[in-house]
Design an enzyme around this catalytic site. Structure first.
Site, PDB file in Angstrom:
ATOM      1  N   TRP A 189      -2.210  29.560  17.810  1.00  0.00           N
ATOM      2  CA  TRP A 189      -2.358  28.177  18.267  1.00  0.00           C
ATOM      3  C   TRP A 189      -1.805  28.120  19.695  1.00  0.00           C
ATOM      4  CZ3 TRP A 189       1.836  24.069  17.546  1.00  0.00           C
ATOM      5  CH2 TRP A 189       1.360  22.802  17.880  1.00  0.00           C
ATOM      6  N   ASP A 191       5.416  29.154  10.498  1.00  0.00           N
ATOM      7  CA  ASP A 191       4.823  27.876  10.891  1.00  0.00           C
ATOM      8  C   ASP A 191       3.818  27.524   9.796  1.00  0.00           C
ATOM      9  OD1 ASP A 191       3.711  25.690  12.040  1.00  0.00           O
ATOM     10  OD2 ASP A 191       2.988  26.675  13.854  1.00  0.00           O
ATOM     11  N   LYS A 214      -1.879  17.477   8.703  1.00  0.00           N
ATOM     12  CA  LYS A 214      -3.175  17.835   8.106  1.00  0.00           C
ATOM     13  C   LYS A 214      -3.205  17.527   6.613  1.00  0.00           C
ATOM     14  CE  LYS A 214      -3.447  19.972  12.045  1.00  0.00           C
ATOM     15  NZ  LYS A 214      -4.366  20.118  13.110  1.00  0.00           N
TER      16      LYS A 214
HETATM   17  N1  IK2 Z   1       1.180  24.889  14.111  1.00  0.00           N
HETATM   18  C1  IK2 Z   1      -0.113  25.191  14.014  1.00  0.00           C
HETATM   19  C2  IK2 Z   1      -0.511  26.583  13.705  1.00  0.00           C
HETATM   20  C3  IK2 Z   1      -1.078  24.192  14.173  1.00  0.00           C
HETATM   21  O1  IK2 Z   1      -2.365  24.495  14.064  1.00  0.00           O
HETATM   22  C4  IK2 Z   1      -0.659  22.890  14.455  1.00  0.00           C
HETATM   23  C5  IK2 Z   1      -1.677  21.817  14.637  1.00  0.00           C
HETATM   24  N2  IK2 Z   1      -2.727  22.079  15.466  1.00  0.00           N
HETATM   25  O2  IK2 Z   1      -3.706  21.172  15.503  1.00  0.00           O
HETATM   26  C6  IK2 Z   1      -4.471  21.048  16.636  1.00  0.00           C
HETATM   27  C7  IK2 Z   1      -5.536  22.075  16.729  1.00  0.00           C
HETATM   28  O3  IK2 Z   1      -5.261  23.270  16.782  1.00  0.00           O
HETATM   29  O4  IK2 Z   1      -6.711  21.674  16.807  1.00  0.00           O
HETATM   30  C8  IK2 Z   1       0.708  22.638  14.545  1.00  0.00           C
HETATM   31  C9  IK2 Z   1       1.607  23.664  14.375  1.00  0.00           C
HETATM   32  C10 IK2 Z   1       1.330  21.302  14.817  1.00  0.00           C
HETATM   33  O5  IK2 Z   1       0.693  20.210  14.463  1.00  0.00           O
HETATM   34  P1  IK2 Z   1       1.461  18.806  14.376  1.00  0.00           P
HETATM   35  O6  IK2 Z   1       2.482  18.792  15.438  1.00  0.00           O
HETATM   36  O7  IK2 Z   1       0.377  17.829  14.573  1.00  0.00           O
HETATM   37  O8  IK2 Z   1       2.068  18.785  13.027  1.00  0.00           O
END
Ligand code: IK2
Length: 423
Positions: free
Chosen positions: A155, A236, A272
């Site tokens: 990510w 994560d 999510k």
């Molecule tokens: N860690 C990972 C691996 C994530 O995919 C996300 C969310 N990413 O969503 C956007 C996208 O890739 O299209 C997160 C952490 C953190 O998400 P949040 O801070 O919304 O909980």
């Protein structure tokens, strides 16, 4: 009096010099526009496109089969129960105790000894991003010379988070482009070759962006090797429930590591799996030697949060603790998570079948082999650019398709466009 006048005129002169200097060159003259975020920039471009055909498979946000954002029934019911019954006082610095308790059960298991023995230091976080960021700062503060090993790819925000925490970043091999699967040998070699006692960032399930997860057997080997090397595993877990539709199964990797005696860290997000994207609700936890250490660690995590935002927001925490604290609501939620995961699995099959029916000479098996919210299609940045220019289909340039944005209404159009640009 003369002295006083001189002092006054000196002050005026001084301040007018400053004002003059400021008007000559503005404070922020040297500030250049920041580069667009590779994920959120896609949504901006999508929104600006007037085409009626446009499709957004960029950001990982769940949509129903009509392409509409979803508020889960369990969330609506929790909100109904919450309405009017709570005040708006500050939460404690570490956040909602009930929400944290329920989150730990979800990540470490209902009957976890670590929870019974109070060996986990944890705080409510600003969703998964906030949990990662506080951990990165914690790592820097208490292991200042350590580095973090991040999978390739990952990510994109992981890089920003550990960069801004001033932690040195290294990478480990993860994805194998030829097989479109896990580069297990490369990953194991990189774990072996990392300096003893390194930090490893692991996606607990539904790896973003590849949709490729290690098997249970592979997780066991990974855990063993991390233990041998004395590495620290930071999980994560942004998609618990989204990989298999089952939250217990999706936390299996953490379970394996705990059984091996690792003291892991974990970032949880309810963006999510509860659809609470904008509520910014999550949990950061760190497994410790004993209860005393857990109290100390929690206090330090809070200390890191204090100068940033003092204490976390209350509404999302109430929603999560209301759902997870009530067996009926929790059951409803688990069913709804499964429903979202199943719709995505169905869209994987539909996309693959459509491409095969169009006579594509390429193999699209990986669409159904990969799991979670994303399909790492293998399309090149140029092919993605053509999808956008010619078909108004928006996605990240690394070829990642957010399967959550695919519907029975757009899957045919999407498949046809992918076929056209990959011929
Ligand atoms: N860690 C990972 C691996 C994530 O995919 C996300 C969310 N990413 O969503 C956007 C996208 O890739 O299209 C997160 C952490 C953190 O998400 P949040 O801070 O919304 O909980």
């Amino acid at each position: 009096m003369a002295l006083f006048r001189a002092a006054i005129s000196g002050r005026i002169l001084k301040s007018s010099t400053v004002v003059g200097a400021r008007s000559m060159s503005s404070w922020w003259q040297s500030v250049e526009p920041a580069p667009k975020d590779p994920i959120l920039g896609v949504t901006e471009a999508f929104l600006a496109d007037p085409s009626p055909d446009k499709v957004n498979v960029g950001v990982g946000a769940y949509r129903d089969d009509n392409g509409k954002p979803v508020v889960l029934d369990c969330v609506r019911e929790a909100e109904r129960r919450i309405a009017g019954g709570f005040n708006m006082e500050y939460l404690p610095m570490g956040g909602s105790v009930n929400m944290i308790e329920e989150s730990l059960k979800l990540a470490y298991g209902e009957n976890s000894d670590l929870i019974k023995d109070k060996r986990i230091g944890a705080i409510q976080s600003l969703s998964g991003t906030g949990a990662c960021r506080i951990f990165a700062d914690f790592q820097k503060r208490f292991c200042p010379d350590s580095q973090i090993f991040i999978p390739v790819p990952t990510w994109s925000n992981h890089h920003n988070i550990w960069r801004d925490a001033n932690v040195t970043q290294k990478t480990y091999r993860y994805y194998h482009p030829e097989s479109k699967g896990l580069d297990f040998t490369g990953m194991m070699d990189d774990i072996k070759n990392a300096p003893n006692g390194s930090f490893f960032l692991l996606h607990a399930c539904a790896h973003n962006p590849t949709g490729v997860d290690p098997t249970e057997e592979q997780w066991k080997e990974i855990s063993h090797q991390l233990k041998v090397k004395g590495h620290f595993a930071f999980f994560d877990m942004a998609y618990q429930g989204f990989a298999s539709g089952n939250t217990v199964k999706d936390a299996k990797a953490i379970q394996i590591f705990i059984e091996d005696g690792h003291q892991v860290g974990c970032a949880q997000s309810y963006a999510k799996n509860m659809g609470l994207y904008g509520q910014r609700i999550g949990c950061l936890s760190v497994v410790c030697d004993d209860d005393k250490q857990a109290v100390a660690v929690k206090s330090q995590l809070q200390q890191l949060a204090r100068p940033m935002y003092s204490n976390p927001p209350v509404h999302g925490a109430l929603i999560v603790s209301t759902i997870l604290g009530d067996p009926e609501l929790k059951k409803l939620w688990l069913g709804e998570v499964k429903g979202m995961a199943d719709r995505i699995i169905g869209m994987r099959t539909a996309l693959r079948e459509n491409l095969e029916n169009l006579g594509s000479s390429l193999s699209w098996e990986h669409i159904t082999n990969q799991i979670g919210m994303f399909c790492y299609s293998g399309m090149t940045p140029d092919q993605v650019d053509r999808l956008t220019k010619e078909f108004h289909i928006y996605m990240t340039r690394n070829g990642r398709i957010s399967m959550a944005g695919v519907t029975t209404g757009n899957v045919g159009y999407l498949a046809n466009a992918i076929h056209e640009v990959t011929k």
